[in-house]
Design an enzyme around this catalytic site. Sequence first.
Site, PDB file in Angstrom:
ATOM      1  N   ASP A  21       0.850  -1.191   0.000  1.00 52.65           N
ATOM      2  CA  ASP A  21       0.000   0.000   0.000  1.00 52.65           C
ATOM      3  C   ASP A  21       0.886   1.241   0.000  1.00 52.65           C
ATOM      4  O   ASP A  21       1.658   1.461   0.928  1.00 52.65           O
ATOM      5  CB  ASP A  21      -0.886  -0.048   1.258  1.00 52.65           C
ATOM      6  CG  ASP A  21      -1.650   1.250   1.471  1.00 52.65           C
ATOM      7  OD1 ASP A  21      -1.819   2.003   0.501  1.00 52.65           O
ATOM      8  OD2 ASP A  21      -2.071   1.490   2.622  1.00 52.65           O
ATOM      9  N   ASP A  25      -4.114   3.839   2.818  1.00 54.75           N
ATOM     10  CA  ASP A  25      -5.531   3.554   3.059  1.00 54.75           C
ATOM     11  C   ASP A  25      -5.755   2.094   3.447  1.00 54.75           C
ATOM     12  O   ASP A  25      -6.902   1.647   3.587  1.00 54.75           O
ATOM     13  CB  ASP A  25      -6.379   3.924   1.834  1.00 54.75           C
ATOM     14  CG  ASP A  25      -5.980   3.146   0.595  1.00 54.75           C
ATOM     15  OD1 ASP A  25      -5.026   2.329   0.680  1.00 54.75           O
ATOM     16  OD2 ASP A  25      -6.611   3.331  -0.457  1.00 54.75           O
ATOM     17  N   ASP A  29      -1.850  -1.185  -3.744  1.00 54.96           N
ATOM     18  CA  ASP A  29      -2.193  -0.470  -4.972  1.00 54.96           C
ATOM     19  C   ASP A  29      -1.057  -0.578  -5.994  1.00 54.96           C
ATOM     20  O   ASP A  29       0.011  -1.126  -5.695  1.00 54.96           O
ATOM     21  CB  ASP A  29      -2.514   1.001  -4.658  1.00 54.96           C
ATOM     22  CG  ASP A  29      -1.459   1.621  -3.758  1.00 54.96           C
ATOM     23  OD1 ASP A  29      -0.265   1.429  -4.033  1.00 54.96           O
ATOM     24  OD2 ASP A  29      -1.830   2.282  -2.746  1.00 54.96           O
ATOM     25  N   ASP A  98      -5.480 -10.401 -15.821  1.00 57.02           N
ATOM     26  CA  ASP A  98      -6.527 -11.371 -15.523  1.00 57.02           C
ATOM     27  C   ASP A  98      -7.740 -11.027 -16.380  1.00 57.02           C
ATOM     28  O   ASP A  98      -8.218  -9.891 -16.348  1.00 57.02           O
ATOM     29  CB  ASP A  98      -6.882 -11.240 -14.027  1.00 57.02           C
ATOM     30  CG  ASP A  98      -7.262 -12.554 -13.403  1.00 57.02           C
ATOM     31  OD1 ASP A  98      -8.109 -13.241 -13.991  1.00 57.02           O
ATOM     32  OD2 ASP A  98      -6.728 -12.883 -12.327  1.00 57.02           O
ATOM     33  N   ASP A 212      -9.947 -16.307 -16.208  1.00 60.10           N
ATOM     34  CA  ASP A 212     -10.646 -16.728 -15.006  1.00 60.10           C
ATOM     35  C   ASP A 212     -11.782 -17.697 -15.310  1.00 60.10           C
ATOM     36  O   ASP A 212     -12.612 -17.421 -16.181  1.00 60.10           O
ATOM     37  CB  ASP A 212     -11.223 -15.465 -14.337  1.00 60.10           C
ATOM     38  CG  ASP A 212     -11.847 -15.745 -13.000  1.00 60.10           C
ATOM     39  OD1 ASP A 212     -11.116 -16.193 -12.102  1.00 60.10           O
ATOM     40  OD2 ASP A 212     -13.060 -15.528 -12.855  1.00 60.10           O
ATOM     41  N   GLU A 265      -7.768 -20.880 -16.362  1.00 62.06           N
ATOM     42  CA  GLU A 265      -7.998 -21.434 -15.025  1.00 62.06           C
ATOM     43  C   GLU A 265      -9.205 -22.353 -15.091  1.00 62.06           C
ATOM     44  O   GLU A 265     -10.294 -21.920 -15.458  1.00 62.06           O
ATOM     45  CB  GLU A 265      -8.258 -20.309 -14.012  1.00 62.06           C
ATOM     46  CG  GLU A 265      -8.346 -20.840 -12.598  1.00 62.06           C
ATOM     47  CD  GLU A 265      -9.507 -20.309 -11.768  1.00 62.06           C
ATOM     48  OE1 GLU A 265      -9.476 -20.473 -10.546  1.00 62.06           O
ATOM     49  OE2 GLU A 265     -10.455 -19.740 -12.341  1.00 62.06           O
ATOM     50  N   HIS A 336      -4.236 -16.926  -4.951  1.00 66.02           N
ATOM     51  CA  HIS A 336      -5.092 -16.123  -4.076  1.00 66.02           C
ATOM     52  C   HIS A 336      -6.359 -16.866  -3.630  1.00 66.02           C
ATOM     53  O   HIS A 336      -7.121 -16.341  -2.835  1.00 66.02           O
ATOM     54  CB  HIS A 336      -5.475 -14.844  -4.817  1.00 66.02           C
ATOM     55  CG  HIS A 336      -6.302 -15.147  -6.033  1.00 66.02           C
ATOM     56  ND1 HIS A 336      -5.796 -15.817  -7.122  1.00 66.02           N
ATOM     57  CD2 HIS A 336      -7.607 -14.925  -6.309  1.00 66.02           C
ATOM     58  CE1 HIS A 336      -6.756 -15.978  -8.020  1.00 66.02           C
ATOM     59  NE2 HIS A 336      -7.861 -15.446  -7.556  1.00 66.02           N
ATOM     60  N   ASP A 337      -6.587 -18.075  -4.176  1.00 70.66           N
ATOM     61  CA  ASP A 337      -7.784 -18.852  -3.812  1.00 70.66           C
ATOM     62  C   ASP A 337      -7.467 -20.042  -2.910  1.00 70.66           C
ATOM     63  O   ASP A 337      -8.366 -20.821  -2.591  1.00 70.66           O
ATOM     64  CB  ASP A 337      -8.445 -19.431  -5.077  1.00 70.66           C
ATOM     65  CG  ASP A 337      -9.099 -18.378  -5.942  1.00 70.66           C
ATOM     66  OD1 ASP A 337      -9.466 -17.311  -5.417  1.00 70.66           O
ATOM     67  OD2 ASP A 337      -9.243 -18.636  -7.157  1.00 70.66           O
TER      68      ASP A 337
HETATM   69  O1  TEU Z   1     -11.877 -18.900  -9.258  1.00 73.08           O
HETATM   70  C1  TEU Z   1     -12.665 -19.893  -9.847  1.00 73.08           C
HETATM   71  C2  TEU Z   1     -12.776 -21.079  -9.021  1.00 73.08           C
HETATM   72  O2  TEU Z   1     -12.651 -22.173  -9.509  1.00 73.08           O
HETATM   73  C3  TEU Z   1     -13.095 -20.877  -7.569  1.00 73.08           C
HETATM   74  O3  TEU Z   1     -14.401 -21.273  -7.389  1.00 73.08           O
HETATM   75  C4  TEU Z   1     -12.189 -21.638  -6.692  1.00 73.08           C
HETATM   76  O4  TEU Z   1     -12.307 -23.019  -6.939  1.00 73.08           O
HETATM   77  C5  TEU Z   1     -12.545 -21.419  -5.261  1.00 73.08           C
HETATM   78  O5  TEU Z   1     -12.591 -20.039  -5.021  1.00 73.08           O
HETATM   79  C6  TEU Z   1     -11.521 -22.046  -4.337  1.00 73.08           C
HETATM   80  O6  TEU Z   1     -11.856 -21.748  -3.008  1.00 73.08           O
HETATM   81  C7  TEU Z   1     -11.782 -17.701  -9.918  1.00 73.08           C
HETATM   82  C8  TEU Z   1     -10.954 -16.686  -9.135  1.00 73.08           C
HETATM   83  O7  TEU Z   1      -9.638 -17.139  -9.044  1.00 73.08           O
HETATM   84  C9  TEU Z   1     -11.596 -16.441  -7.818  1.00 73.08           C
HETATM   85  O8  TEU Z   1     -10.840 -15.585  -7.012  1.00 73.08           O
HETATM   86  C10 TEU Z   1     -12.950 -15.845  -8.073  1.00 73.08           C
HETATM   87  O9  TEU Z   1     -13.655 -15.707  -6.873  1.00 73.08           O
HETATM   88  C11 TEU Z   1     -13.784 -16.693  -9.041  1.00 73.08           C
HETATM   89  O10 TEU Z   1     -13.049 -17.140 -10.171  1.00 73.08           O
HETATM   90  C12 TEU Z   1     -14.926 -15.890  -9.574  1.00 73.08           C
HETATM   91  O11 TEU Z   1     -14.455 -14.914 -10.456  1.00 73.08           O
END
Ligand code: TEU
Length: 551
Positions: A21, A25, A29, A98, A212, A265, A336-337
């Site tokens: 950041d 805030d 960014d 993305d 995505d 993905e 990030h997921d």
């Molecule tokens: O993720 C798609 C996806 O397959 C997710 O459902 C994933 O399996 C799940 O979040 C795991 O916990 C993409 C993005 O990477 C994710 O951040 C988004 O929330 C999602 O698409 C919707 O755009």
Amino acid sequence: MGRNWWKEAVFYQVYPRSFKDSRGDGVGDIPGIIQKIDYIEKLGVDAVWLNPVYNSPQADNGYDVRNYRKIDPEFGDMEDWAELRDELHSRGIKLVMDLVANHTSDEHRWFQKSRNRDGKYTDYYFWREGRNTKNTDYESSRGPEDEVPPNNWESFFGGPAWSYDQERGEWYLHLFDPKQPDLNWRNPDVREEIKGVMRFWLEKDVDGFRMDAINVISKPEGLPDGDAEEEQTGLKHYMNGPEVHEYLHELSKVSKRYGAVTVGEMSTLNVEQARKYTRPDRDELDMVFHFEHMDIDHTEPWWKLKEWELSDLKKVLGRWQNGLEKGWEGLYWGNHDQPRPVSRFGSEDYRAESAKLLATIQMTLKGTPFVYQGEEIGMTNFPFERQDQLRDVEMLRKIEVSGKSFEEVAEAVNYRTRDNARTPMQWNREENAGFTPGTPWIEVNPNHAEINAESQLNDPGSVFNHYRELIQIRKNNPVLIYGSYNEISTENPVYVYRRRLEDAEAVTVLNFSSSETRQPVDVEGFELLTNNYSDENSKLRPYEARIYLKD
Ligand code: TEU
């Protein structure tokens, strides 16, 4: 095997909200990323994948796009973005954006106009009448009294995949959050719009797209009901749906014209399907991210824990190494997921060793490595104790739909929540880990005093410096990129494989346990290129990872 820059590259994934950041805030960014480009360059990566920075109400942290051609003010503006691009390019680092094309935000202009039953935009999304029956067991989401959704599909985040829109007086489909309505790809105008978005960014010199959730864009005609027994009802109808290959072929004509790379993905994807998506002569995608290794600890219901087995991991990795043929995959342990790889596939007790072991695998398998921010310093999961510490819309909705209290599901939440990956990057031992002078949007991991980039940069034995070394080893040895793959020991807790290219041979030897164990293969005539301990030993020490080379 055709050679390409993106097969030889190592990617670094930046999640802008949690990286740095610059304004105080509490939200990361683009100027913050610019401040840290030296760091990214030092790691030795060739490309950056940037999570969405487009204008968005941030219902799903930017995966709900309101305007694809604008930068969200939270992250900066187009000038900042151009500066980031130029700074990266001047150092020879490519920039991949993305592309969120399955859905938009409900605040996108297209959706607003689609609320009208006439005109160009009316079929940009899936609008349907509700069913006039109450004879179902799925919950009606705020529709009229006597109506239930048009079909029984469930969303990825839990609950029905439909919401009712008062203004249009119909239901719309959303495979994710209600604020993420699905675009109707059957409509050629929608496909043209997305191609227009791609061209817009390609004209600005981006080097490619991470696409995505791209294998759910094609929905079958009639939107038939799914089997109620399916884990996520309806999934089989829209996963790798009927027209998906055609649509991707269309998009690839655009990216190919600009020489851009594409990474799809795709949750729920097997290797046979992946072969089709990535076979070069089909011109669909350059590579895919699959989820099969992410699924080895997956179970139903989600609040149950399941230990993963090394034999499953080896089986999955091996299947993909051998099964893709001319296709290609992106190699990742986290993003990030997903929770933090060290806490999941490694050991917090042997944190540095196991982080280096995971890196060793990533840099010695066939495929393009994607390192998610923080992995290169061995960041761990966060100890969530209360629901109000969570930010992620997916987990919050799942808890709500489960009807359980936070306490009842706390263990699984801690193990699984996407927020584990989203706590701020740990730059130094100071307040908020040097991420922000303000109040961070999500808590900083209290272990930042011990785990941070600053303390690792000048420590030759650090996780960071081991990543650097491994990245260079990969670059210097084409056998690690293009070589064949063979597993040569299946004896748990060890994992050993060989890569071969012409006269060169590399052997990776890994101990996936916290005890010492026998080194099971003969490495006569090989040179030990590197290991994750400061010396050599006949036995494999806890989480020891070695690379041997003969050429
Ligand atoms: O993720 C798609 C996806 O397959 C997710 O459902 C994933 O399996 C799940 O979040 C795991 O916990 C993409 C993005 O990477 C994710 O951040 C988004 O929330 C999602 O698409 C919707 O755009």
